[in-house]
Design a protein around this motif. Structure first.
Motif, mmCIF file in Angstrom:
data_model
loop_
_atom_site.group_PDB
_atom_site.id
_atom_site.type_symbol
_atom_site.label_atom_id
_atom_site.label_comp_id
_atom_site.label_asym_id
_atom_site.label_seq_id
_atom_site.Cartn_x
_atom_site.Cartn_y
_atom_site.Cartn_z
ATOM 1 N N GLY A 151 30.932 7.270 -16.121
ATOM 2 C CA GLY A 151 32.302 7.307 -16.421
ATOM 3 C C GLY A 151 33.183 6.241 -15.591
ATOM 4 N N GLY A 152 34.353 6.231 -15.936
ATOM 5 C CA GLY A 152 35.502 5.721 -15.210
ATOM 6 C C GLY A 152 35.742 4.292 -15.461
ATOM 7 N N SER A 153 36.672 3.449 -14.981
ATOM 8 C CA SER A 153 37.120 2.094 -15.114
ATOM 9 C C SER A 153 36.058 1.285 -15.058
ATOM 10 C CB SER A 153 38.451 1.877 -14.685
ATOM 11 O OG SER A 153 38.135 1.857 -13.205
ATOM 12 N N VAL A 154 36.057 0.040 -15.543
ATOM 13 C CA VAL A 154 35.098 -0.914 -15.222
ATOM 14 C C VAL A 154 35.017 -1.306 -13.520
ATOM 15 C CG1 VAL A 154 34.464 -3.411 -15.300
ATOM 16 C CG2 VAL A 154 35.705 -2.294 -17.433
ATOM 17 N N ARG A 155 36.140 -1.079 -12.965
ATOM 18 C CA ARG A 155 36.261 -1.500 -11.419
ATOM 19 C C ARG A 155 35.365 -0.254 -10.546
ATOM 20 N NH1 ARG A 155 41.490 -2.576 -7.535
ATOM 21 N NH2 ARG A 155 40.228 -2.599 -5.753
ATOM 22 N N ASP A 156 35.697 1.154 -11.193
ATOM 23 C CA ASP A 156 35.209 2.281 -10.606
ATOM 24 C C ASP A 156 33.474 2.043 -11.175
ATOM 25 O OD1 ASP A 156 37.551 3.122 -9.559
ATOM 26 O OD2 ASP A 156 37.789 4.481 -11.345
#
Length: 384
Positions: A151-156
């Motif tokens: 999960g998380g943002s694209v950057r994460d």
């Protein structure tokens, strides 16, 4: 060389962390239930004191996880077999890439096979979604499991993949521990085992300069195929696939734990683990390294083909294929009694499900068992 402390957010427990973890496990409200399953017939307080005395990771695996695997085999597996581990060098460390049919048992039964053949057990990937409680964290990390953040943002997402890749390389090449990882994110629900090229790309992310061939060669990748006569959680998988045809499937709270418990307790018949051959530098050098995407796809295909080829087909696979195709092409591979048993199982599974189209669900259920036959047949036709 990276320090192990750089991965404190992912890594399993070290020996110094075991005693506090054992104390938490032994004092948990669910301990009597767990002890009753793993050590049937033993006094719970005696088991509690035994667990509290465990002081090392190896001690936890030998005194608890060995007993877990023995109980799973005794209660739910008719025949447990394995092959290929005798070809591996006990002094080397490997990245075992496995098909994934059961949340827990694929990895834990493989650890049991390693133990029985005198190999050191490996570290195991463990999805962050499964580390939902302190009890799960303590049991998992004491059993050499390390966290895969999802999960998380694209950057994460990218940062987490790089961190995971660095940890796997650090573990195999520097810490000198083997690693078990599934060939894709999540279990195979439909019986089609395929390695996600993104997994191979993740392996390469942490490599020093030297190109993708060297990046994978130094990880000592070995494909592993686990086969179940009775697919674990087959009814649950069939319903999920059925519902996914018309809507986005969203897991319900506690669904993963239900799958873990169902997989552990459900009869599995014959279970076989086949360990393939090493993905050598010479093989890697034959892939197209001029394009990273093509190289990773070719490496993933090589791993997938070895897993498919090494899966042990059982009577249930052949029965399902004949039932689905409406012929008796594979009748020599099963008896009438085995067919009657499989048909009864499918009927009970389908009738117990709350779905509108039971014929569609039955076809999906048969596909879970029949698809491995088609996969091996397609692979055979490519090599002829």
């Amino acid at each position: 060389m990276m320090k192990d402390s750089a991965f404190d957010d992912l890594r399993p427990y070290c020996d110094e962390e075991i005693a506090p973890a054992m104390e938490r496990i032994a004092c948990h409200e669910y301990f009597p239930l767990l002890a009753g399953y793993v050590f049937p017939g033993r006094d719970v307080e005696q088991v509690r004191q035994m667990v509290k005395r465990i002081a090392t990771v190896d001690g936890f695996q030998l005194q608890v996880m060995k007993a877990v695997n023995e109980e799973v085999v005794r209660c739910s597996i008719r025949r447990f077999s394995f092959e290929g581990l005798d070809r591996l060098d006990r002094r080397r460390r490997y990245l075992f890439v496995s098909n994934h049919r059961d949340i827990m048992l694929d990895a834990t039964l493989f650890q049991y096979a390693l133990y029985l053949t005198g190999h050191r057990t490996s570290e195991i990937t463990f999805g962050s979604n499964l580390m939902s409680s302190q009890l799960a964290i303590d049991i998992g990390r004491s059993n050499k499991m390390f966290k895969v953040v999802r999960g998380g943002s694209v950057r994460d997402f990218y940062a987490n993949l790089l961190h995971l890749s660095q940890y796997i390389r650090h573990t195999v090449c520097e810490k000198r521990e083997s690693v078990w990882i599934a060939q894709r994110n999540g279990r195979t629900k439909d019986g089609r085992d395929a390695t996600d090229p993104a997994i191979v790309k993740m392996f390469c992310m942490s490599a020093p300069d030297g190109g993708p061939v060297r990046a994978l060669a130094e990880l000592n990748i070995v494909p592993v195929a686990v086969s179940y006569q009775w697919e674990t959680c087959d009814g649950l998988k069939a319903v999920e696939l059925y519902r996914s045809r018309t809507e986005k499937y969203v897991k319900q709270p506690g669904e993963d734990m239900n799958s873990i418990l169902t997989g552990i307790t459900q009869p599995k018949g014959d279970v076989h683990i086949a360990v393939g051959t090493l993905l050598t530098e010479n093989i890697l050098a034959s892939f197209d390294s001029a394009s990273n995407s093509r190289f990773c796809k070719q490496a993933a295909t090589w791993i997938s083909n070895r897993i498919v080829a090494n899966c042990r087909l059982t009577c249930n696979n052949f029965i399902a294929h004949d039932l689905r195709s409406g012929d008796s092409q594979y009748a020599a591979h099963y008896t009438q009694a085995e067919k009657d048993c499989f048909v009864a199982h499918c009927s009970a599974t389908v009738n117990a499900a709350a779905v509108a189209d039971r014929n569609a669900l039955r076809d999906i259920l048969l596909g879970i068992y029949a698809n491995p036959v088609d996969a091996q047949r397609a692979l055979d036709s490519m090599t002829e």
